[in-house]
Scaffold this active site. Sequence first.
Site, PDB file in Angstrom:
ATOM      1  N   GLU A  63     -24.869 -21.895 -45.628  1.00 28.17           N
ATOM      2  CA  GLU A  63     -24.781 -20.510 -45.144  1.00 28.17           C
ATOM      3  C   GLU A  63     -23.401 -19.889 -45.402  1.00 28.17           C
ATOM      4  OE1 GLU A  63     -25.926 -20.239 -41.027  1.00 28.17           O
ATOM      5  OE2 GLU A  63     -27.531 -21.701 -41.228  1.00 28.17           O
ATOM      6  N   GLU A  71     -27.943 -26.660 -35.154  1.00 24.23           N
ATOM      7  CA  GLU A  71     -26.961 -26.374 -34.104  1.00 24.23           C
ATOM      8  C   GLU A  71     -27.229 -27.077 -32.771  1.00 24.23           C
ATOM      9  OE1 GLU A  71     -26.378 -22.116 -33.863  1.00 24.23           O
ATOM     10  OE2 GLU A  71     -26.283 -21.908 -36.037  1.00 24.23           O
TER      11      GLU A  71
HETATM   12  O1  G3I Z   1     -37.024  -8.165 -36.453  1.00 27.61           O
HETATM   13  C1  G3I Z   1     -36.476  -7.114 -37.230  1.00 27.61           C
HETATM   14  C2  G3I Z   1     -37.438  -6.674 -38.303  1.00 27.61           C
HETATM   15  O2  G3I Z   1     -38.617  -6.107 -37.716  1.00 27.61           O
HETATM   16  C3  G3I Z   1     -36.768  -5.624 -39.190  1.00 27.61           C
HETATM   17  O3  G3I Z   1     -37.650  -5.224 -40.221  1.00 27.61           O
HETATM   18  C4  G3I Z   1     -35.503  -6.273 -39.785  1.00 27.61           C
HETATM   19  C5  G3I Z   1     -34.784  -5.308 -40.710  1.00 27.61           C
HETATM   20  O4  G3I Z   1     -34.126  -4.337 -39.959  1.00 27.61           O
HETATM   21  O5  G3I Z   1     -34.612  -6.674 -38.727  1.00 27.61           O
HETATM   22  C6  G3I Z   1     -35.189  -7.647 -37.865  1.00 27.61           C
HETATM   23  O6  G3I Z   1     -34.242  -7.832 -36.884  1.00 27.61           O
HETATM   24  C7  G3I Z   1     -33.220  -8.736 -36.885  1.00 27.61           C
HETATM   25  C8  G3I Z   1     -32.966  -9.648 -38.124  1.00 27.61           C
HETATM   26  O7  G3I Z   1     -31.814 -10.484 -37.910  1.00 27.61           O
HETATM   27  C9  G3I Z   1     -32.694  -8.891 -39.409  1.00 27.61           C
HETATM   28  O8  G3I Z   1     -31.469  -8.193 -39.317  1.00 27.61           O
HETATM   29  C10 G3I Z   1     -33.498  -9.700 -35.739  1.00 27.61           C
HETATM   30  O9  G3I Z   1     -33.774  -8.911 -34.588  1.00 27.61           O
HETATM   31  C11 G3I Z   1     -32.255 -10.537 -35.519  1.00 27.61           C
HETATM   32  O10 G3I Z   1     -32.470 -11.482 -34.467  1.00 27.61           O
HETATM   33  C12 G3I Z   1     -31.982 -11.342 -36.784  1.00 27.61           C
HETATM   34  O11 G3I Z   1     -30.755 -12.033 -36.575  1.00 27.61           O
HETATM   35  C13 G3I Z   1     -30.552 -13.158 -37.456  1.00 27.61           C
HETATM   36  C14 G3I Z   1     -30.148 -14.355 -36.587  1.00 27.61           C
HETATM   37  O12 G3I Z   1     -29.800 -15.496 -37.393  1.00 27.61           O
HETATM   38  C15 G3I Z   1     -31.284 -14.760 -35.649  1.00 27.61           C
HETATM   39  O13 G3I Z   1     -32.416 -15.053 -36.422  1.00 27.61           O
HETATM   40  C16 G3I Z   1     -29.427 -12.835 -38.453  1.00 27.61           C
HETATM   41  O14 G3I Z   1     -29.869 -11.824 -39.339  1.00 27.61           O
HETATM   42  C17 G3I Z   1     -29.043 -14.095 -39.221  1.00 27.61           C
HETATM   43  O15 G3I Z   1     -27.927 -13.822 -40.059  1.00 27.61           O
HETATM   44  C18 G3I Z   1     -28.688 -15.232 -38.261  1.00 27.61           C
HETATM   45  O16 G3I Z   1     -28.453 -16.362 -39.035  1.00 27.61           O
HETATM   46  C19 G3I Z   1     -27.903 -17.502 -38.346  1.00 27.61           C
HETATM   47  C20 G3I Z   1     -28.580 -18.765 -38.884  1.00 27.61           C
HETATM   48  O17 G3I Z   1     -29.983 -18.672 -38.710  1.00 27.61           O
HETATM   49  C21 G3I Z   1     -27.995 -20.004 -38.208  1.00 27.61           C
HETATM   50  N1  G3I Z   1     -26.534 -20.066 -38.402  1.00 27.61           N
HETATM   51  C22 G3I Z   1     -25.847 -18.859 -37.923  1.00 27.61           C
HETATM   52  C23 G3I Z   1     -26.392 -17.623 -38.641  1.00 27.61           C
HETATM   53  C24 G3I Z   1     -25.630 -16.361 -38.282  1.00 27.61           C
HETATM   54  O18 G3I Z   1     -25.782 -16.054 -36.937  1.00 27.61           O
END
Ligand code: G3I
Length: 362
Positions: A270, A157
Amino acid sequence: MPGPPIPLLTRRALLAAGASSLIAPAFAQEPRLAALAAASGIVFGTAAASYELRDADFPPLLARQAAMLVPEYEMKRAVVEPRPGAYDFSGIDTLMAFARAHNMAFRGHPLIWYAANPPWLEDAVLARRDEKLLTGYVTALAGRYRGRMHSLDVVNEALADDGNGLRQSFWLKVFGPSYMDMAFHAARAADPAALLVYNDYGCEPGGPLGDRVRANCLGLLDGLIARGAPVQALGLQSHLFAFGQHVDQRKLRDFLAEIAARGLAILVTELDVSDEGGPSDIALRDQAVADEASRYLDVVLDNRRTATVLTWGLTDRYADPPQSLRLKMTGWRYRKFPFDAGLRPKPLAGALARAFSARRPA
Ligand code: G3I
């Protein structure tokens, strides 16, 4: 210009596809997505998180349906390097162990991104302007999994959301556009085998914004290629909308032809289809999701440089909650993945199965 060889379907993936097709499906109508994809020269997989493997009923479905895994969030730098130099690879290792136990391939996502970084990183990059904060991380992460990654999203991105130029990230502010070149060269040195990918979203839909993003993406790739950066593939994130801006099949086909003409592979990395804005009727939402996916896959799978289709989740059970408060207040749940929260196949699973079955093998 002949492109780099796309990693052939790994023998493991083919075995997985074949072996998994021997497992009796939990639901009689359950399509065998990995096997159908493999028969048409495509590796089908999905994003996963290690906490999902703790559910009793999900891992068997994942093993039956996927021939490749990608970490949904456990390979983000906020998780991998929460403090400078203090690496935590446990989430990736758990997912990779599951993949290896089930003859699945594995892809890495992401190496360098503007988001999901630990709080200390941006300040350090802006203060020290030290390239090692970029190349050292790529070397540590890609080097650890050397030879075990099908592909790596080296830069994620980097395009501006409005389709004009590059995203004004702290990476760009400090190192200029060459931050991307630095990342690709470091990844190539750390892992000579992985397919090196530029990954982004927004190239899929029609409309003037999609036009700008596609042109911007080609410009970014042409710059990397002209400067000798070892980029080998475009990762199309493929976050689609059942009730928003639809895919323009002619524009998408022409764009993918441009990507192939540059010798690059095409990875769907994705795939999901948001049903936000749809009616309350579940059957109508599910069918609209499947129809948009079919419109998209008909074009993408028609290009011979397409190598993978990964969904950004296999089941609605673990879908991120809606961002909007209005939706949260209504208890609204996304239905954007092939299987529902009860792990039953939805019309989207059928759309994927039909698209793979209709593709001429390589
Ligand atoms: O950190 C906790 C962890 O301790 C806990 O066990 C787990 C289960 O509840 O959750 C974790 O938290 C969140 C995680 O998603 C799982 O839900 C994080 O705080 C949160 O930041 C994370 O968000 C992810 C995001 O990227 C940032 O990494 C999303 O799931 C994921 O779908 C999203 O994916 C992105 C791609 O990398 C890039 N393209 C867009 C896509 C969608 O936004």
